[in-house]
Design an enzyme around this catalytic site. Structure first.
Site, mmCIF file in Angstrom:
data_model
loop_
_atom_site.group_PDB
_atom_site.id
_atom_site.type_symbol
_atom_site.label_atom_id
_atom_site.label_comp_id
_atom_site.label_asym_id
_atom_site.label_seq_id
_atom_site.Cartn_x
_atom_site.Cartn_y
_atom_site.Cartn_z
ATOM 1 N N HIS A 98 0.822 -1.212 0.000
ATOM 2 C CA HIS A 98 0.000 0.000 0.000
ATOM 3 C C HIS A 98 0.859 1.267 0.000
ATOM 4 O O HIS A 98 0.480 2.292 0.567
ATOM 5 C CB HIS A 98 -0.959 0.016 1.196
ATOM 6 C CG HIS A 98 -1.945 -1.105 1.211
ATOM 7 N ND1 HIS A 98 -3.100 -1.087 0.457
ATOM 8 C CD2 HIS A 98 -1.936 -2.304 1.862
ATOM 9 C CE1 HIS A 98 -3.762 -2.221 0.658
ATOM 10 N NE2 HIS A 98 -3.076 -2.978 1.498
ATOM 11 N N ASN A 171 -10.225 -3.260 1.877
ATOM 12 C CA ASN A 171 -9.830 -3.303 0.470
ATOM 13 C C ASN A 171 -11.066 -3.117 -0.402
ATOM 14 O O ASN A 171 -12.201 -3.089 0.088
ATOM 15 C CB ASN A 171 -9.160 -4.635 0.123
ATOM 16 C CG ASN A 171 -7.796 -4.798 0.766
ATOM 17 O OD1 ASN A 171 -7.081 -3.834 0.982
ATOM 18 N ND2 ASN A 171 -7.437 -6.030 1.091
ATOM 19 N N HIS A 362 -4.303 1.154 11.660
ATOM 20 C CA HIS A 362 -4.018 -0.040 12.463
ATOM 21 C C HIS A 362 -5.340 -0.764 12.719
ATOM 22 O O HIS A 362 -6.285 -0.168 13.248
ATOM 23 C CB HIS A 362 -3.360 0.385 13.772
ATOM 24 C CG HIS A 362 -2.944 -0.743 14.660
ATOM 25 N ND1 HIS A 362 -2.798 -2.044 14.226
ATOM 26 C CD2 HIS A 362 -2.636 -0.765 15.989
ATOM 27 C CE1 HIS A 362 -2.420 -2.801 15.231
ATOM 28 N NE2 HIS A 362 -2.322 -2.055 16.307
#
Length: 734
Positions: A98, A171, A362
């Protein structure tokens, strides 16, 4: 042009004092005028004098301090040392995956309270806005790779809630390649450029990736998504997002409900086609970044709807697949998606590095009311993300960076470390008496609102290293996905497998991959085998009754998986090119701008050169962009005609352009590619000659082409009909 600034600006702040409210990210409420004035005083003045890091104004930043005109540079030149030191350390380690991304600020607001299912603060009150920062990204490529490569896209959202930051890290595909985080380093090493030569960049079409996947049947379902057009989205504004994992909502009474998160773009879900994506990468490798930035700058704010699939705890084992398996989705025919709120992105970052690059997501950043499940991939991500940020952002204090700061008050006993910005009062330990017991914990009895408490779940079992038998079905949902595709989507998937495997040198890897595909669909496997030149798998290789039982995990077909059923309404933000030459019909050009522009489309007039052109009525036509500046670029070893049709959602050829533009190779290529990529085309009068010059024949025989013959009026009904063609996005049957 008026730019909507969105929420109030966010500026650097003086060192924070622990125990005081953190200013956090841009917000729309909560700070008084005095605080804002102090922030402004502390912020660098963009129009003021240049200073050193210590605030000392400097008179010259172009010349080093030397002994005489040609003498040595002096060590005492602190301005030079400071300037070079900052430059030498400008780069931080990029993300392992990413790395290439784009971000934006915005807000989220619920449609109604979800208190029945969760005590999460940002889901309690209809219409109450929570600030967010969203980062979109590709996965495989480095920061310098192109936007439109075939790849998974990241869709990560940071909610700055009143009870702390919540990160929904997802995603644009609802499943993943692996089931256990222990395989994540292996997967990333396999998909990244190969070690001997660091090739290819931003692509999965190479031996090590397909070797890994051919040996990991659990990857098959995700491969079907990755080989579909979902892997080449039209834009971030037209891309779905998924939480991937099964999470758990927890209400104020401690009752849990399993949940799957979905983001749906209001503009509809649209993709490029493969040839188009490759041309776009050459013409504008920043295509997705630029599209997002310009849309927000122009006030066309991207909007997404948050939906949830809610599954009662008593139904955890009601499905013939495991809810904790990240290679599985929950078909919407079994559990419908319930819309719960909307997100609007309305402000661009002010500094890419400080915000988009330094934002730290996170999966373990959760808030009261949301908790984990025992998904083994999620559990591993909860360790890996934090560990990565410690290295990438220089230490444990990355949460103090402006883009990462929570709105909630922060009171901790953490101390020191690289990048410490907080001035901590007190003694830094707990329990204590000398500090009056502060900061104190909230334990004991019924916890007040906003205090996190882990969901209580009984866990029994032996300590083992073994995959759950309930994770063993690797093909049924891959078959469900394949069967849910339309004919043109299936052809695109087949072609993608053929292209990717055609780049694989090792024949055994190709054979093994085809051997996996036969479990998905024998016809698919046979066609891919034919195209890549390996033997078709024998029926004996089908070692499980996969085909007859493929629907055992739910419905045989799920229309929600097909792009054909995910179109949006309207043509807002669609870009339309109007190709003109000398003598074009000015009324038709004007009508295209007015009618389509009124519906929200962006309309541009293109010609062989910039400036102005004479119109048929004796007036002048203003050219927005010359054709040569929008030309396509040929890829090495791939024959693609030159042109820039990839930059537009539609092409209009007004009457009067035929005699000139048919001899213009840029114009011919432009229309040729627009037709080949299935884009809507409006043909007016002699403009049909340009379509014929593109080798398409009679435009009246072409799907997705609106035609008006010579002398026929292009009235409002004509433009409304063309707008309906634009709503369909493209016509793959052409």
């Amino acid at each position: 042009m008026t730019i909507n600034p969105g929420p109030p600006e966010h500026r650097p702040h003086a060192p924070l004092v622990s125990g005081t409210p953190n200013p956090g990210p841009p917000v729309e409420h909560g700070r008084d005028a005095k605080d804002a004035a102090l922030d402004a005083a502390r912020a660098p003045d963009p129009n003021g004098a240049l200073t050193t890091d210590q605030g000392v104004r400097v008179d010259d930043t172009d010349n080093s301090l030397t002994v005489g005109d040609r003498g040595p540079t002096l060590l005492e030149d602190f301005q030079l040392r400071e300037k070079l030191t900052h430059f030498d350390h400008e780069r931080i380690p990029e993300r392992v995956v990413h790395a290439r991304g784009a971000g934006a600020y915005g807000f989220f607001e619920p449609y109604a309270s979800l208190a029945e299912f969760t005590c999460a603060d940002f889901l309690q009150e209809a219409g109450r806005r929570t600030p967010v920062f969203v980062r979109f990204s590709t996965v495989q490529g480095p920061r310098g790779s192109a936007d439109t490569v075939r790849d998974v896209r990241g869709f990560a959202t940071k909610f700055y809630t009143r009870h702390g930051n919540y990160d929904l890290v997802g995603n644009n595909m609802p499943v993943f390649f692996i089931q256990d985080a222990a395989k994540f380093p292996d997967f990333v090493h396999a998909v990244k450029p190969e070690a001997p030569n660091e090739i290819p960049t931003g692509a999965s079409a190479h031996d090590t990736f397909w070797d890994f996947c051919s040996l990991q049947p659990e990857s098959t379902h995700m491969l079907m998504w990755a080989m579909s057009d979902r892997a080449i989205p039209r834009s971030y504004r037209m891309m779905q997002g998924f939480g991937v994992h099964t999470f758990r909502l927890v209400n104020a009474d401690g009752r849990g409900t399993f949940v799957k998160f979905h983001w749906r773009p209001l503009l509809g879900t649209h993709s490029q086609v493969w040839d188009e994506a490759q041309l776009t990468a050459g013409r504008d490798p920043d295509f997705h970044r630029r599209d997002l930035w310009e849309a927000i700058a122009d006030g066309d704010f991207p909007e997404y709807e948050l939906g949830v699939q809610l599954i009662p705890e008593q139904d955890e084992f009601a499905f013939p697949f495991d809810l904790l398996d990240p290679t599985k989705l929950v078909p919407e025919e079994l559990v419908p998606v319930r819309p719960v709120g909307r997100m609007v992105l309305n402000r661009n970052p002010e500094n890419f590095f400080a915000e988009t690059e330094q934002v730290a997501f996170h999966t373990a950043n959760i808030v009261p009311g949301i908790d984990f499940t025992n998904d083994p991939l999620l559990q591993g991500r909860n360790f890996s993300y934090l560990d990565t940020q410690l290295i990438r952002l220089g230490g444990p204090n990355f949460s103090q960076l402006p883009v990462n700061r929570p709105l909630a008050d922060v009171r901790v006993n953490h101390r020191d470390g690289h990048g410490q910005q907080t001035i901590h009062p007190g003694h830094g330990y707990s329990p204590n008496s000398v500090g009056g017991g502060c900061p104190f914990t909230m334990g004991g009895g019924r916890l007040p609102e906003g205090v996190f408490q882990h969901y209580q779940e009984r866990v029994d079992g032996r300590t083992i290293r073994r995959r759950s038998p309930s994770f063993a079905d690797h093909y049924s949902q891959a078959t469900l996905f394949w069967r849910s595709m339309t004919g043109w989507e299936q052809e695109h998937i087949t072609a993608a497998f053929a292209f990717e495997l055609g780049k694989v040198v090792d024949e055994e890897v190709r054979r093994r991959t085809v051997g996996n595909l036969v479990h998905v669909d024998p016809v698919l496997a046979a066609e891919v085998a034919r195209r890549i030149g390996v033997p078709e798998p024998e029926p004996a290789e089908l070692d499980a009754p996969a085909q007859e039982d493929a629907g055992a995990a739910g419905p045989l077909v799920s229309p929600a998986l097909s792009l054909e059923h995910l179109r949006g309404s309207g043509i807002r933000t669609r870009k339309v090119a109007v190709l003109v030459g000398p003598g074009a019909d000015a009324d038709q050009v004007r009508a295209a701008h007015e009618h389509l522009g009124a519906l929200g489309a962006t309309v541009e007039t293109l010609a062989a050169h910039g400036g102005e052109l004479p119109a048929r009525d004796g007036g002048r036509l203003v050219v927005d962009r010359p054709l040569p500046t929008t030309a396509s670029v040929l890829y090495d070893a791939v024959v693609v005609p030159d042109g820039t049709g990839v930059l537009y959602d539609a092409v209009i050829v007004p009457g009067g352009t035929g005699p000139d533009l048919t001899a213009d190779p840029d114009a011919v290529r432009f229309v040729t590619e627009a037709l080949r990529h299935g884009k809507p085309v409006a043909v007016l009068g002699s403009g049909a000659g340009l379509v014929r010059a593109a080798g398409a024949g009679d435009p009246t025989d072409l799907a997705g082409v609106a035609v008006r013959g010579p002398g026929e009026r292009a009235d409002e009904d004509f433009w409304d009909g063309f707008a309906r063609l634009l709503e369909r996005h493209r016509f793959p049957e052409r």
